[in-house]
Scaffold this motif. Structure first.
Motif, PDB file in Angstrom:
ATOM      1  N   SER A 147     -41.059 -40.797 -70.236  1.00  0.00           N
ATOM      2  CA  SER A 147     -39.672 -40.507 -70.614  1.00  0.00           C
ATOM      3  C   SER A 147     -38.716 -41.562 -70.084  1.00  0.00           C
ATOM      4  O   SER A 147     -37.844 -42.025 -70.817  1.00  0.00           O
ATOM      5  N   TYR A 148     -38.855 -41.998 -68.833  1.00  0.00           N
ATOM      6  CA  TYR A 148     -37.919 -43.014 -68.359  1.00  0.00           C
ATOM      7  C   TYR A 148     -38.237 -44.374 -68.967  1.00  0.00           C
ATOM      8  O   TYR A 148     -37.337 -45.187 -69.192  1.00  0.00           O
ATOM      9  N   MET A 149     -39.504 -44.651 -69.257  1.00  0.00           N
ATOM     10  CA  MET A 149     -39.843 -45.942 -69.881  1.00  0.00           C
ATOM     11  C   MET A 149     -39.302 -46.014 -71.310  1.00  0.00           C
ATOM     12  O   MET A 149     -38.719 -47.023 -71.706  1.00  0.00           O
ATOM     13  N   LEU A 150     -39.485 -44.958 -72.086  1.00  0.00           N
ATOM     14  CA  LEU A 150     -38.982 -44.961 -73.464  1.00  0.00           C
ATOM     15  C   LEU A 150     -37.459 -45.005 -73.499  1.00  0.00           C
ATOM     16  O   LEU A 150     -36.861 -45.712 -74.315  1.00  0.00           O
ATOM     17  N   THR A 151     -36.816 -44.255 -72.604  1.00  0.00           N
ATOM     18  CA  THR A 151     -35.355 -44.268 -72.556  1.00  0.00           C
ATOM     19  C   THR A 151     -34.834 -45.641 -72.179  1.00  0.00           C
ATOM     20  O   THR A 151     -33.897 -46.165 -72.793  1.00  0.00           O
ATOM     21  N   SER A 152     -35.451 -46.261 -71.173  1.00  0.00           N
ATOM     22  CA  SER A 152     -34.984 -47.590 -70.758  1.00  0.00           C
ATOM     23  C   SER A 152     -35.236 -48.621 -71.841  1.00  0.00           C
ATOM     24  O   SER A 152     -34.416 -49.509 -72.057  1.00  0.00           O
ATOM     25  N   PHE A 199     -35.228 -48.149 -75.083  1.00  0.00           N
ATOM     26  CA  PHE A 199     -34.169 -47.960 -76.077  1.00  0.00           C
ATOM     27  C   PHE A 199     -32.847 -48.520 -75.576  1.00  0.00           C
ATOM     28  O   PHE A 199     -32.145 -49.237 -76.293  1.00  0.00           O
ATOM     29  N   MET A 200     -32.511 -48.207 -74.338  1.00  0.00           N
ATOM     30  CA  MET A 200     -31.203 -48.607 -73.810  1.00  0.00           C
ATOM     31  C   MET A 200     -31.069 -50.119 -73.661  1.00  0.00           C
ATOM     32  O   MET A 200     -30.082 -50.695 -74.105  1.00  0.00           O
ATOM     33  N   VAL A 201     -32.041 -50.769 -73.033  1.00  0.00           N
ATOM     34  CA  VAL A 201     -31.865 -52.203 -72.781  1.00  0.00           C
ATOM     35  C   VAL A 201     -31.942 -53.021 -74.062  1.00  0.00           C
ATOM     36  O   VAL A 201     -31.308 -54.079 -74.148  1.00  0.00           O
ATOM     37  N   LEU A 202     -32.681 -52.557 -75.052  1.00  0.00           N
ATOM     38  CA  LEU A 202     -32.728 -53.300 -76.311  1.00  0.00           C
ATOM     39  C   LEU A 202     -31.499 -53.034 -77.182  1.00  0.00           C
ATOM     40  O   LEU A 202     -31.304 -53.706 -78.180  1.00  0.00           O
ATOM     41  N   SER A 203     -30.673 -52.078 -76.801  1.00  0.00           N
ATOM     42  CA  SER A 203     -29.449 -51.782 -77.549  1.00  0.00           C
ATOM     43  C   SER A 203     -28.186 -52.320 -76.882  1.00  0.00           C
ATOM     44  O   SER A 203     -27.119 -52.307 -77.493  1.00  0.00           O
ATOM     45  N   LEU A 204     -28.276 -52.780 -75.648  1.00  0.00           N
ATOM     46  CA  LEU A 204     -27.082 -53.216 -74.904  1.00  0.00           C
ATOM     47  C   LEU A 204     -26.288 -54.306 -75.625  1.00  0.00           C
ATOM     48  O   LEU A 204     -25.073 -54.232 -75.728  1.00  0.00           O
ATOM     49  N   GLY A 205     -26.979 -55.326 -76.113  1.00  0.00           N
ATOM     50  CA  GLY A 205     -26.293 -56.435 -76.785  1.00  0.00           C
ATOM     51  C   GLY A 205     -25.582 -55.982 -78.044  1.00  0.00           C
ATOM     52  O   GLY A 205     -24.453 -56.390 -78.321  1.00  0.00           O
ATOM     53  N   HIS A 206     -26.227 -55.127 -78.814  1.00  0.00           N
ATOM     54  CA  HIS A 206     -25.622 -54.640 -80.055  1.00  0.00           C
ATOM     55  C   HIS A 206     -24.400 -53.766 -79.769  1.00  0.00           C
ATOM     56  O   HIS A 206     -23.398 -53.837 -80.474  1.00  0.00           O
ATOM     57  N   VAL A 207     -24.493 -52.967 -78.737  1.00  0.00           N
ATOM     58  CA  VAL A 207     -23.360 -52.121 -78.361  1.00  0.00           C
ATOM     59  C   VAL A 207     -22.171 -52.995 -77.942  1.00  0.00           C
ATOM     60  O   VAL A 207     -21.028 -52.730 -78.317  1.00  0.00           O
ATOM     61  N   ILE A 249     -29.967 -60.621 -84.308  1.00  0.00           N
ATOM     62  CA  ILE A 249     -31.094 -60.326 -83.416  1.00  0.00           C
ATOM     63  C   ILE A 249     -30.836 -59.034 -82.652  1.00  0.00           C
ATOM     64  O   ILE A 249     -31.685 -58.139 -82.605  1.00  0.00           O
ATOM     65  N   ASN A 250     -29.654 -58.921 -82.060  1.00  0.00           N
ATOM     66  CA  ASN A 250     -29.337 -57.730 -81.277  1.00  0.00           C
ATOM     67  C   ASN A 250     -29.234 -56.484 -82.150  1.00  0.00           C
ATOM     68  O   ASN A 250     -29.695 -55.407 -81.755  1.00  0.00           O
ATOM     69  N   ALA A 251     -28.652 -56.612 -83.335  1.00  0.00           N
ATOM     70  CA  ALA A 251     -28.549 -55.456 -84.236  1.00  0.00           C
ATOM     71  C   ALA A 251     -29.934 -55.010 -84.700  1.00  0.00           C
ATOM     72  O   ALA A 251     -30.233 -53.806 -84.738  1.00  0.00           O
ATOM     73  N   SER A 252     -30.797 -55.958 -85.022  1.00  0.00           N
ATOM     74  CA  SER A 252     -32.147 -55.627 -85.489  1.00  0.00           C
ATOM     75  C   SER A 252     -32.957 -54.949 -84.384  1.00  0.00           C
ATOM     76  O   SER A 252     -33.643 -53.952 -84.632  1.00  0.00           O
ATOM     77  N   LEU A 253     -32.887 -55.484 -83.177  1.00  0.00           N
ATOM     78  CA  LEU A 253     -33.612 -54.867 -82.064  1.00  0.00           C
ATOM     79  C   LEU A 253     -33.070 -53.486 -81.734  1.00  0.00           C
ATOM     80  O   LEU A 253     -33.832 -52.585 -81.371  1.00  0.00           O
ATOM     81  N   SER A 254     -31.782 -53.316 -81.873  1.00  0.00           N
ATOM     82  CA  SER A 254     -31.186 -52.007 -81.607  1.00  0.00           C
ATOM     83  C   SER A 254     -31.688 -50.979 -82.617  1.00  0.00           C
ATOM     84  O   SER A 254     -32.053 -49.860 -82.253  1.00  0.00           O
ATOM     85  N   ARG A 255     -31.721 -51.374 -83.889  1.00  0.00           N
ATOM     86  CA  ARG A 255     -32.238 -50.451 -84.910  1.00  0.00           C
ATOM     87  C   ARG A 255     -33.726 -50.167 -84.680  1.00  0.00           C
ATOM     88  O   ARG A 255     -34.169 -49.028 -84.792  1.00  0.00           O
ATOM     89  N   PHE A 256     -34.481 -51.214 -84.350  1.00  0.00           N
ATOM     90  CA  PHE A 256     -35.909 -51.033 -84.079  1.00  0.00           C
ATOM     91  C   PHE A 256     -36.132 -50.106 -82.885  1.00  0.00           C
ATOM     92  O   PHE A 256     -37.024 -49.263 -82.901  1.00  0.00           O
ATOM     93  N   SER A 257     -35.307 -50.250 -81.867  1.00  0.00           N
ATOM     94  CA  SER A 257     -35.505 -49.462 -80.643  1.00  0.00           C
ATOM     95  C   SER A 257     -35.230 -47.979 -80.852  1.00  0.00           C
ATOM     96  O   SER A 257     -35.631 -47.157 -80.023  1.00  0.00           O
ATOM     97  N   SER A 258     -34.594 -47.618 -81.952  1.00  0.00           N
ATOM     98  CA  SER A 258     -34.364 -46.187 -82.205  1.00  0.00           C
ATOM     99  C   SER A 258     -35.681 -45.440 -82.381  1.00  0.00           C
ATOM    100  O   SER A 258     -35.745 -44.221 -82.181  1.00  0.00           O
ATOM    101  N   ILE A 259     -36.743 -46.164 -82.713  1.00  0.00           N
ATOM    102  CA  ILE A 259     -38.082 -45.553 -82.798  1.00  0.00           C
ATOM    103  C   ILE A 259     -38.452 -44.925 -81.456  1.00  0.00           C
ATOM    104  O   ILE A 259     -39.086 -43.869 -81.406  1.00  0.00           O
ATOM    105  N   PHE A 260     -38.020 -45.562 -80.374  1.00  0.00           N
ATOM    106  CA  PHE A 260     -38.384 -45.069 -79.050  1.00  0.00           C
ATOM    107  C   PHE A 260     -37.702 -43.747 -78.715  1.00  0.00           C
ATOM    108  O   PHE A 260     -38.218 -42.973 -77.919  1.00  0.00           O
ATOM    109  N   MET A 261     -36.570 -43.484 -79.339  1.00  0.00           N
ATOM    110  CA  MET A 261     -35.933 -42.176 -79.142  1.00  0.00           C
ATOM    111  C   MET A 261     -36.742 -41.083 -79.830  1.00  0.00           C
ATOM    112  O   MET A 261     -36.895 -39.979 -79.306  1.00  0.00           O
ATOM    113  N   VAL A 262     -37.288 -41.397 -80.992  1.00  0.00           N
ATOM    114  CA  VAL A 262     -38.146 -40.429 -81.686  1.00  0.00           C
ATOM    115  C   VAL A 262     -39.394 -40.155 -80.840  1.00  0.00           C
ATOM    116  O   VAL A 262     -39.792 -39.004 -80.652  1.00  0.00           O
ATOM    117  N   LEU A 263     -39.992 -41.222 -80.304  1.00  0.00           N
ATOM    118  CA  LEU A 263     -41.162 -41.056 -79.437  1.00  0.00           C
ATOM    119  C   LEU A 263     -40.821 -40.247 -78.188  1.00  0.00           C
ATOM    120  O   LEU A 263     -41.621 -39.438 -77.733  1.00  0.00           O
TER     121      LEU A 263
END
Length: 168
Positions: free
Chosen positions: A51-56, A58-66, A11-25
């Protein structure tokens, strides 16, 4: 239990990969803002908030995977020199003494704050765009909950290593 731990990891790995879309945005948003500001002398009102919404997001959806990958900043002054079972024991104790109380203090008031934010239609008032803030608060809560789940999974892994000497 191994299936549950793997499911949390997935779950965490999948959300982390999905959240990378927000970095592109984010890059597209900031590129648009720079173009509008410097080429057309017409800055946007919404770029800062986005910018702060997209960054956050990405970050919070990647915390578990990290955490699962062991890529958070760590200070290995002691555990690097200890045998694996002792290092796992120290890590398990640190989860119990430091991380879990911190997550409890952070997460316990969040559902009430998020529900109230949705109920009143709260908006972010520091910028000029005045976007709704309740989705932002919701994904921060979801990301922190997923971090807590991953923390529990990692704790169980180091506990099993400490007690049985087996890696899960």
């Amino acid at each position: 239990m191994v299936k549950l731990l793997r499911a949390i990891d997935l779950i965490n790995a999948s959300l982390s990969r999905f959240s990378s879309i927000f970095m592109v945005l984010l890059v597209l948003t900031l590129t648009y803002e720079v173009g509008m500001r410097y080429l057309f002398k017409s800055p946007t009102l919404w770029s800062y908030d986005m910018s702060y919404m997209l960054t956050s997001l990405f970050m919070v959806l990647s915390l578990g995977h990290v955490l699962q990958r062991g890529e958070h900043v760590r200070v290995d002054l002691l555990s690097h020199y200890l045998p694996p079972r002792w290092a796992a024991t120290v890590e398990a104790l640190l989860y119990l003494v430091l991380l879990f109380p911190f997550l409890y203090v952070l997460l316990s008031p969040m559902p009430g704050h998020v529900l109230n934010s949705w109920r009143i239609g709260e908006r972010y008032t520091a910028g000029t765009w005045l976007p709704p803030i309740y989705p932002f608060k919701t994904w921060v809560m979801v990301g922190m909950f997923l971090l807590a789940l991953q923390s529990l999974a990692q704790f169980l892994r180091v506990l099993i290593l400490a007690l049985r000497g087996e890696e899960v």
